[in-house]
Design an enzyme around this catalytic site. Structure first.
Site, PDB file in Angstrom:
ATOM      1  N   HIS A  16       0.855  -1.212   0.095  1.00 21.07           N
ATOM      2  CA  HIS A  16      -0.048   0.156  -0.090  1.00 21.07           C
ATOM      3  C   HIS A  16       0.821   1.061  -0.014  1.00 21.07           C
ATOM      4  O   HIS A  16       0.567   2.207  -0.816  1.00 21.07           O
ATOM      5  CB  HIS A  16      -0.993   0.093   1.462  1.00 21.07           C
ATOM      6  CG  HIS A  16      -2.081  -0.896   1.264  1.00 21.07           C
ATOM      7  ND1 HIS A  16      -1.925  -1.842   2.352  1.00 21.07           N
ATOM      8  CD2 HIS A  16      -3.152  -1.442   0.374  1.00 21.07           C
ATOM      9  CE1 HIS A  16      -3.059  -2.604   2.389  1.00 21.07           C
ATOM     10  NE2 HIS A  16      -3.646  -2.377   1.123  1.00 21.07           N
ATOM     11  N   LYS A  40     -17.560  -5.876   7.612  1.00 20.73           N
ATOM     12  CA  LYS A  40     -16.261  -6.537   8.117  1.00 20.73           C
ATOM     13  C   LYS A  40     -15.876  -6.561   9.322  1.00 20.73           C
ATOM     14  O   LYS A  40     -16.288  -5.488  10.151  1.00 20.73           O
ATOM     15  CB  LYS A  40     -15.083  -5.890   7.351  1.00 20.73           C
ATOM     16  CG  LYS A  40     -15.097  -6.274   5.839  1.00 20.73           C
ATOM     17  CD  LYS A  40     -13.864  -5.854   5.054  1.00 20.73           C
ATOM     18  CE  LYS A  40     -13.796  -6.395   3.613  1.00 20.73           C
ATOM     19  NZ  LYS A  40     -12.550  -5.937   3.152  1.00 20.73           N
ATOM     20  N   ARG A  89      -2.335  -5.681  -8.593  1.00 19.49           N
ATOM     21  CA  ARG A  89      -1.294  -7.018  -8.013  1.00 19.49           C
ATOM     22  C   ARG A  89      -1.364  -8.002  -9.161  1.00 19.49           C
ATOM     23  O   ARG A  89       0.017  -8.843  -9.639  1.00 19.49           O
ATOM     24  CB  ARG A  89      -1.495  -7.539  -6.894  1.00 19.49           C
ATOM     25  CG  ARG A  89      -1.253  -6.771  -5.822  1.00 19.49           C
ATOM     26  CD  ARG A  89      -1.675  -7.499  -4.420  1.00 19.49           C
ATOM     27  NE  ARG A  89      -3.183  -7.589  -4.335  1.00 19.49           N
ATOM     28  CZ  ARG A  89      -3.837  -7.932  -3.425  1.00 19.49           C
ATOM     29  NH1 ARG A  89      -3.319  -8.108  -2.264  1.00 19.49           N
ATOM     30  NH2 ARG A  89      -5.287  -8.249  -3.409  1.00 19.49           N
ATOM     31  N   SER A 127      -3.428  -7.315   2.897  1.00 19.28           N
ATOM     32  CA  SER A 127      -3.542  -7.350   4.804  1.00 19.28           C
ATOM     33  C   SER A 127      -4.162  -8.865   5.185  1.00 19.28           C
ATOM     34  O   SER A 127      -3.586  -9.080   5.947  1.00 19.28           O
ATOM     35  CB  SER A 127      -4.594  -6.279   4.868  1.00 19.28           C
ATOM     36  OG  SER A 127      -4.080  -4.831   4.390  1.00 19.28           O
TER      37      SER A 127
END
Length: 171
Positions: A16, A40, A89, A127
């Site tokens: 990040h 979440k 990514r 993460s």
């Protein structure tokens, strides 16, 4: 030109931070925007994530951290941003991010999405991976800033891992 870099950042990783630093060279201001997602269960509170981000980017004068609820495009309009900054990514990221970019474009034709390819050394990093490694006692020192690694170890009530030990049980 102001760019919004939205995400959960739970926790913020070196990947990040790579996107943030590179974005800070492209835009007048980058706002790292922590989304409050009620669906979440995060490791860190929004306030703690904001502290972690601010500490991590204090050397970048045109980067700030903020939190928001709701639609990212509404937040971007409120902050006067014309760009949503996103990191990619892998191909799987591209499919999801492209879909979100198209949806956001239907919500606001004035906001563009800019994708930055993640640097090679962070192409595997997320993460979720960081949290999984830490949960099982692995070292995350090479994946997140040191102050965040300490916070993670405290969350999992573990001492700093000294090696990558594997325990087996005799049958």
């Amino acid at each position: 030109m102001i760019a919004i870099y939205p995400g959960s950042f739970d926790p913020i990783t070196l990947g990040h931070l790579d996107i943030i630093q590179r974005g800070s060279r492209l835009f007048t201001k980058v706002i790292v925007a922590v989304l409050r997602n009620p669906n979440k269960t995060p490791l860190f509170s929004v306030q703690k994530r904001l502290e972690q981000i601010r500490h991590s980017v204090e050397h970048l004068p045109n980067v700030e951290a903020d939190a928001f609820d709701g639609l990212t495009v509404n937040y971007a309009q409120m902050r006067g941003a014309a760009v949503l900054l996103r990191g990619l990514r892998a191909i799987s990221d591209f499919e999801i991010e492209l879909q979100m970019a198209h949806i956001n474009k239907t919500l606001s034709i004035d906001i563009e999405t800019v994708f930055l390819a993640t640097s090679n050394e962070y192409s595997f990093l997320s993460s979720s991976v960081v949290k999984e490694i830490a949960r099982f006692g692995g070292s995350v020192d090479h994946l997140v800033p040191s102050h965040i690694a300490l916070d993670i170890y405290q969350c999992y009530a573990q001492n700093h891992p000294v090696s990558n030990q594997v325990k087996t049980e005799a049958i």
